[in-house]
Scaffold this active site. Structure first.
Site, mmCIF file in Angstrom:
data_model
loop_
_atom_site.group_PDB
_atom_site.id
_atom_site.type_symbol
_atom_site.label_atom_id
_atom_site.label_comp_id
_atom_site.label_asym_id
_atom_site.label_seq_id
_atom_site.Cartn_x
_atom_site.Cartn_y
_atom_site.Cartn_z
ATOM 1 N N ASP A 109 41.141 54.208 60.111
ATOM 2 C CA ASP A 109 40.222 54.219 58.972
ATOM 3 C C ASP A 109 39.465 55.549 58.909
ATOM 4 O O ASP A 109 39.537 56.368 59.819
ATOM 5 C CB ASP A 109 39.298 52.994 58.992
ATOM 6 C CG ASP A 109 38.409 52.924 60.214
ATOM 7 O OD1 ASP A 109 37.834 53.955 60.593
ATOM 8 O OD2 ASP A 109 38.280 51.832 60.786
ATOM 9 N N GLU A 110 38.755 55.733 57.823
ATOM 10 C CA GLU A 110 38.073 57.007 57.554
ATOM 11 C C GLU A 110 37.129 57.412 58.688
ATOM 12 O O GLU A 110 37.002 58.589 59.010
ATOM 13 C CB GLU A 110 37.307 56.867 56.233
ATOM 14 C CG GLU A 110 36.755 58.142 55.695
ATOM 15 C CD GLU A 110 36.140 57.976 54.308
ATOM 16 O OE1 GLU A 110 35.723 58.997 53.744
ATOM 17 O OE2 GLU A 110 36.058 56.824 53.799
#
Length: 190
Positions: free
Chosen positions: A47-48
């Site tokens: 994820d980011e």
């Protein structure tokens, strides 16, 4: 005959594990880091807010193999507070996390406390400083990958994740790759 290409990348904090993003807010994408060939895909995702080893390929069959339950993924996780062995044992046995609006019991995994702080590069966004209390580092190795699973697992045992770095996929290690660095390889040795 078409020859597939394979890449290792240290996905930096703040980037999405994708090449296209359709929503309005501008996001940093993998294509900004390197001139990848057409049809390159990330195998799995980080994820980011997560960073570390990401495998990319032009071979969809390879993507399926790596994402299978047979391939271990190891993460070094900085958690809020001084984690204790009891929490590590809970992680190993499986914990209840939320997934798709339901409760999900994670599969047994490997977990241990890291006695030395890993020497990762400074993160683009500062995590926090010691005034907010102590932190500790653990290793978690899983064979599954639900949405934000490792973060949910550490929270479930009372130690929220502050930083998450994937260091290994199968027999492939992050080693000394720098944040944002891309390395083309002949094939994945899993």
């Amino acid at each position: 005959m078409f020859k597939h290409q394979h890449f290792l990348i240290y996905k930096p904090y703040g980037y999405l594990s994708q090449f296209v993003y359709e929503l309005k807010r501008p996001k940093k994408l993998l294509g900004e880091l390197y001139d990848f060939p057409e049809n390159t895909m990330a195998i799995g995702r980080l994820d980011e807010d997560s960073e570390g080893l990401l495998l990319l390929t032009t071979d969809g069959m390879m993507s399926e193999l790596v994402r299978s339950k047979k391939v271990e993924k190891e993460y070094y996780v900085q958690v809020d507070g001084l984690i204790h062995q009891e929490a590590i044992e809970q992680l190993k046995e499986g914990v209840l996390i939320g997934f798709n609006g339901k409760k999900y019991l994670t599969k047994k995994c490997q977990a241990r406390i890291l006695n030395e702080i890993p020497s990762f590069p400074e993160r683009a966004k500062k995590i926090r400083d010691e005034r907010h209390g102590p932190t500790s580092w653990i290793s978690i190795t899983i064979n599954e990958g639900k949405f934000r699973q490792v973060r949910k697992m550490t929270s479930a045992v009372g130690f929220p994740t502050l930083r998450l770095v994937r260091v290994r996929v199968g027999n492939i290690f992050l080693n000394d790759l720098k944040a944002g660095e891309v390395k083309e390889i002949m094939k994945f040795e899993l």
